[in-house]
Design a protein around this motif. Structure first.
Motif: not given
Length: 204
Positions: A92-117
């Motif tokens: 969610x764009x509303x979860x943006x806290x600024x340029x120093x942000x390093x993480x998100x909360x699960x409620x912020x995330x709509x889609x997570x993608x993992x590329x398997x290695x």
């Protein structure tokens, strides 16, 4: 004969590290994750991995609605002992806290993608999807390699049970309606394939 100094690896505290420690520990390698209180260091990225992330990020940026932001390699704080780093995220764009942000909360995330290695198979196929589902992330994609091209496994959360159900397996062409409509030419990950719609023709 001179002795080669050994690297100083961080020693885990009793009970393991916490999610906040990722922002406090000095000199951690890039893209360090926290899984079950243990630090996970990633191996060097393959060209396939890089190309797939670039293709997905570019395609999703073009397709995402204004209220979502597409991010690469940002951590998600799933709990006090888990802070994985999906390869690509829609948040969610509303979860943006600024340029120093390093993480998100699960409620912020709509889609997570993992590329398997090679070094992440067990995490990407088993532990991470279980944790993402338990945290309530509604959509998850897992990307595997088959004959040099990506195969995308698409999952959707069954909210009552907090488990993922597979809704599609896509070869060559990915077309989905949720979490937002997007169509991706998966063959465009290979620069020898010309005319794909998922990435710029002059990419790479």
């Amino acid at each position: 004969m001179p002795v080669t100094p050994q690297p100083e690896w961080p020693r885990p505290p009793v009970g393991g590290y916490t999610a906040d420690d990722l922002d406090r520990l000095p000199n951690l390698p890039p893209h360090t994750e926290l899984i079950d209180g243990s630090l996970v260091f990633v191996s060097p990225q393959t060209k396939f991995h890089m190309r797939v992330m670039r293709l997905l990020e570019h395609s999703l940026v073009l397709a995402a609605p204004d209220d979502l932001e597409i991010c690469r390699e940002m951590t998600v704080r799933l709990g006090p002992r888990d802070r994985p780093e999906p390869d690509v995220l829609a948040v969610h764009a509303s979860a943006d806290t600024g340029l120093q942000q390093t993480t998100y909360e699960p409620a912020d995330v709509v889609l997570a993608i993992e590329v398997v290695s090679a070094d992440s198979e067990a995490r990407d196929r088993e532990s991470k999807p279980l944790k993402y589902a338990a945290a309530g992330i509604p959509h998850f994609w897992r990307v595997e390699e088959a004959r040099g091209l990506p195969v995308v496994y698409v999952f959707e959360l069954e909210p009552a049970r907090r488990t993922y159900a597979v809704t599609g397996i896509y070869h060559e062409q990915l077309k989905v309606a949720v979490p937002f409509p997007v169509e991706i030419d998966l063959t465009a990950v290979d620069p020898r394939q010309r005319g794909g719609t998922g990435a710029p023709r002059d990419a790479e």
